[in-house]
Scaffold this motif. Sequence first.
Motif, PDB file in Angstrom:
ATOM      1  N   UNK A 226       0.789  -1.217  -0.141  1.00  0.00           N
ATOM      2  CA  UNK A 226      -0.019   0.100   0.129  1.00  0.00           C
ATOM      3  C   UNK A 226       0.912   1.286   0.036  1.00  0.00           C
ATOM      4  N   UNK A 227       1.936   1.282   0.966  1.00  0.00           N
ATOM      5  CA  UNK A 227       2.930   2.350   0.849  1.00  0.00           C
ATOM      6  C   UNK A 227       3.251   2.809  -0.453  1.00  0.00           C
ATOM      7  N   UNK A 228       3.919   1.685  -1.102  1.00  0.00           N
ATOM      8  CA  UNK A 228       4.370   1.610  -2.567  1.00  0.00           C
ATOM      9  C   UNK A 228       3.483   2.221  -3.413  1.00  0.00           C
ATOM     10  N   UNK A 229       2.219   1.664  -3.379  1.00  0.00           N
ATOM     11  CA  UNK A 229       1.101   2.266  -4.254  1.00  0.00           C
ATOM     12  C   UNK A 229       0.874   4.012  -4.172  1.00  0.00           C
ATOM     13  N   UNK A 230       1.099   4.226  -2.828  1.00  0.00           N
ATOM     14  CA  UNK A 230       0.634   5.624  -2.449  1.00  0.00           C
ATOM     15  C   UNK A 230       1.571   6.334  -2.780  1.00  0.00           C
ATOM     16  N   UNK A 231       3.008   6.017  -3.427  1.00  0.00           N
ATOM     17  CA  UNK A 231       3.965   7.043  -3.891  1.00  0.00           C
ATOM     18  C   UNK A 231       3.587   7.486  -5.130  1.00  0.00           C
ATOM     19  N   UNK A 232       2.705   6.509  -6.225  1.00  0.00           N
ATOM     20  CA  UNK A 232       2.426   6.614  -7.332  1.00  0.00           C
ATOM     21  C   UNK A 232       0.996   7.095  -7.427  1.00  0.00           C
TER      22      UNK A 232
END
Length: 337
Positions: A226-232
């Motif tokens: 989720x954190x990685x998704x939120x970056x983009x």
Amino acid sequence: MIIREKNKDKRIRRIFVSKRSFLFSLFFMLLSTNFFSQDSIPEKEDLTEETELKFQQFFFRALSEKSIGNYKKAIENLESCNQILSNDVAVFFEFSKNYLFLKNTLLAKEYIERSLAKEPNNIWMLTHLVQIYIKDRNFEEAINTQHKIVAINPKKREFLVRLYVYNSQIREAFSLMDSLEKENVLSSSLKRLRNRLEVRKEYLTKKNLVQKDVKEEGSSIGLNELINQFKTDKSYKILEDILNKSTGNYKNLLKFSEEGIALFPAQPFLYLINGKVLNDTKNHKNALPVLQSGIDFVIDNEMEVDFYLEIAKAFKGLGNDKEKIKYLQKAKNLKNK
């Protein structure tokens, strides 16, 4: 002998009337101290003294049980009221309130609609219906109902602004705030809300920032993903999932709630999370202004209670017992509505 029997009957009647008078005195004394809301008082007609007393006893117990959170017990007493006098508006209203407390919005809506069928312009009932729609996240119907309330009482336009914001109708929110400002009735809380919206309104006007327009599959994804998704993908739904999955992780909660406030300045959940973390880490001085800012955006009674409790906690940490008691009482009063 007949005279003695008549005197005995008179004494019994006096005792009954005396007890009845005492009960009603107690009932209205509690009402005068705001123990119950004004809109919950039934006025019964065409009942005998005995059945009227029974009705009021059950109704009184229902209100008492609701005030201490025994919603199922309250409903049981309301069912007794309904057996004595069916289709009573006040009883239906109380049924709806208790079912909403139990998060049964289906029955809550059913009972309030029965009440509104008899009193369609009852502003207290319409306001309650708005809360049911909010709980279901049906903001369009909440807005439609709020328009009915505004037609009765124009002072309720401020809440309509908040509903517009929650439904991502930012243009309508700004338009209404402009009208209120021209009338010189724009409150300080709405001024603060407008300033925050102006800072980042380009984010709020995008449909993908509204919860109703995003996919629901995020909750099954792991925190790191989720954190990685939120970056983009800076969507509110992903951010909310990150915060919900970061329980107890103060570093994550603080970081993402702060970033969220910058991106989504009208989402009270972010202020509440941020304020809670600051309180829990004894940073009461910074927690207080965050919580006081976030409460301007609250439209849900349950979340408003949470804000009051956290604000009370912040004041307690700052050694201000007077304000602490004030906000604890606000939370208590709202719970009892």
